[in-house]
Design an enzyme around this catalytic site. Structure first.
Site, PDB file in Angstrom:
ATOM      1  CB  CYS A  80       6.727  11.408   0.703  1.00 20.07           C
ATOM      2  SG  CYS A  80       5.870  13.061   1.375  1.00 20.07           S
TER       3      CYS A  80
ATOM      4  NE  ARG B 194      -0.946   2.733   3.098  1.00 18.48           N
ATOM      5  CZ  ARG B 194      -0.616   3.700   3.494  1.00 18.48           C
ATOM      6  NH1 ARG B 194      -0.797   4.787   2.776  1.00 18.48           N
ATOM      7  NH2 ARG B 194       0.199   4.159   4.728  1.00 18.48           N
ATOM      8  CG  ASP B 195       3.364   4.198   2.913  1.00 18.67           C
ATOM      9  OD1 ASP B 195       2.443   5.403   2.459  1.00 18.67           O
ATOM     10  OD2 ASP B 195       4.551   4.581   3.588  1.00 18.67           O
TER      11      ASP B 195
ATOM     12  CG  ASN C 167       8.129   2.985   6.043  1.00 18.61           C
ATOM     13  OD1 ASN C 167       9.448   2.672   6.374  1.00 18.61           O
ATOM     14  ND2 ASN C 167       7.096   3.613   6.601  1.00 18.61           N
TER      15      ASN C 167
ATOM     16  CG  HIS D 117       5.158   4.771   9.316  1.00 22.03           C
ATOM     17  ND1 HIS D 117       4.421   3.759   8.338  1.00 22.03           N
ATOM     18  CD2 HIS D 117       5.636   5.616   7.797  1.00 22.03           C
ATOM     19  CE1 HIS D 117       4.198   4.084   7.188  1.00 22.03           C
ATOM     20  NE2 HIS D 117       5.634   4.891   6.569  1.00 22.03           N
TER      21      HIS D 117
ATOM     22  CG  HIS E 181       9.099   7.471   4.746  1.00 20.50           C
ATOM     23  ND1 HIS E 181       8.326   7.687   3.552  1.00 20.50           N
ATOM     24  CD2 HIS E 181       7.964   7.405   5.455  1.00 20.50           C
ATOM     25  CE1 HIS E 181       7.298   6.637   3.443  1.00 20.50           C
ATOM     26  NE2 HIS E 181       6.954   6.571   4.743  1.00 20.50           N
TER      27      HIS E 181
END
Length: 298
Positions: free
Chosen positions: A240, A15-16, A249, A207, A209
């Site tokens: 991002c 997902r991310d 990430n 979380h 990055h």
């Protein structure tokens, strides 16, 4: 407080990670990736996002991916939902866990979802109520906890306030996100300590990055606070879209290598994980971003 004996790694790559990759990935490939990650021993794998496809084309077909994801005992497939419409679609697809998100930065909230932090939280009130009625667990994300691409520094009080409000609304776990990867270890610990003044450590996840190569250092610095849930993205997928040059990430395989090397159990098969990173990286046409995959010759 000592390092935790065990860490649950939350895999956010499907997902991310993928949502910010330019190459569209077919649903069958996403399902295959999720199956590989589950087989590698990951217990929490974000399967998709129920946002409007016009905003995030890569997440189109999340319902089909969720339905096809292999069911394994003890493995959950949370999906991101932005509002009630997204929640209802996720529920219809069989979601048993969802995630909601809010920013600690007012500027980021306005630029990203066109509303204030308070308005974004208000949107989730009916989602939380519906989730409770349906027996669906809700995870909360707080973005920009260590910096914002629009306003720069983010006050710790704002991070604590949003985290606390998500908890009060019913989120069982709060993931604290350094969305643009600008954090450094002392700042990461200071942010975490501020949040731990309001929430128990068992409810907190991290979380980070890796834009400036600080993610593992930040995680290591925070581990002795007892945090035992860490988000990561296989192959270092993602980035991002709001920060120039932002990488994804922290790579799951690099994180697992560090944790296992410290004697902290993850339950993850490292070689199977590296192979999953190579699989999805080949599907999007580039080499894995992780140090471990490169060291293994991928």
């Amino acid at each position: 407080m000592a390092f935790p004996a065990d860490v649950r790694v939350v895999e956010v790559g499907p997902r991310d990670g993928l949502q910010n990759e330019a190459t569209l990935v077919p649903e069958a490939v996403k399902v295959d990736l999720i199956a590989r990650l589950a087989a590698a021993g990951l217990r929490t794998i974000e399967a998709g996002s129920f946002v409007a496809p016009k905003w995030v084309p890569q997440m189109a077909g999340s319902a089909e991916v969720l339905k096809a994801a292999p069911r394994r005992p003890g493995v959950s497939y949370p999906v991101l939902v932005p509002n009630m419409k997204g929640f209802e679609a996720a529920l219809a697809a069989g979601a048993q866990e969802v995630a909601v998100f809010a920013a600690a930065s007012e500027a980021f909230s306005q630029k990203n979802i066109n509303c204030s932090i308070a308005e974004s939280l208000a949107r989730f009130a009916p989602v939380m109520e519906a989730a409770r009625a349906a027996g669906v667990r809700v995870r909360g994300y707080v973005s920009c906890v260590l910096g914002c691409p629009y306003q720069g520094e983010v006050p710790l009080a704002a991070v604590v306030d949003v985290a606390e409000r998500l908890s009060q609304m019913g989120c069982y776990e709060i993931s604290l996100g350094d969305t643009i990867g600008v954090g450094t270890p002392r700042k990461a610990v200071a942010m975490l300590d501020a949040v731990l003044g309001a929430l128990p450590v068992e409810q907190v996840a991290l979380h980070f990055h890796d834009t400036y190569g600080q993610a593992l250092a930040n995680i290591y610095a925070c581990l002795d606070r007892g945090v035992a849930v860490l988000d990561a993205s296989v192959g270092g997928l993602g980035g991002c879209p709001y920060a120039a040059g932002a990488s994804g990430n922290v790579a799951t395989e690099d994180l697992v290598y560090m944790l296992e090397g410290m004697g902290i159990r993850t339950g993850v098969d490292l070689e199977a994980l590296v192979e999953a990173a190579a699989f999805i990286s080949a599907a999007i046409g580039r080499a894995p971003a992780s140090h471990l995959a490169k060291a293994r010759g991928y």
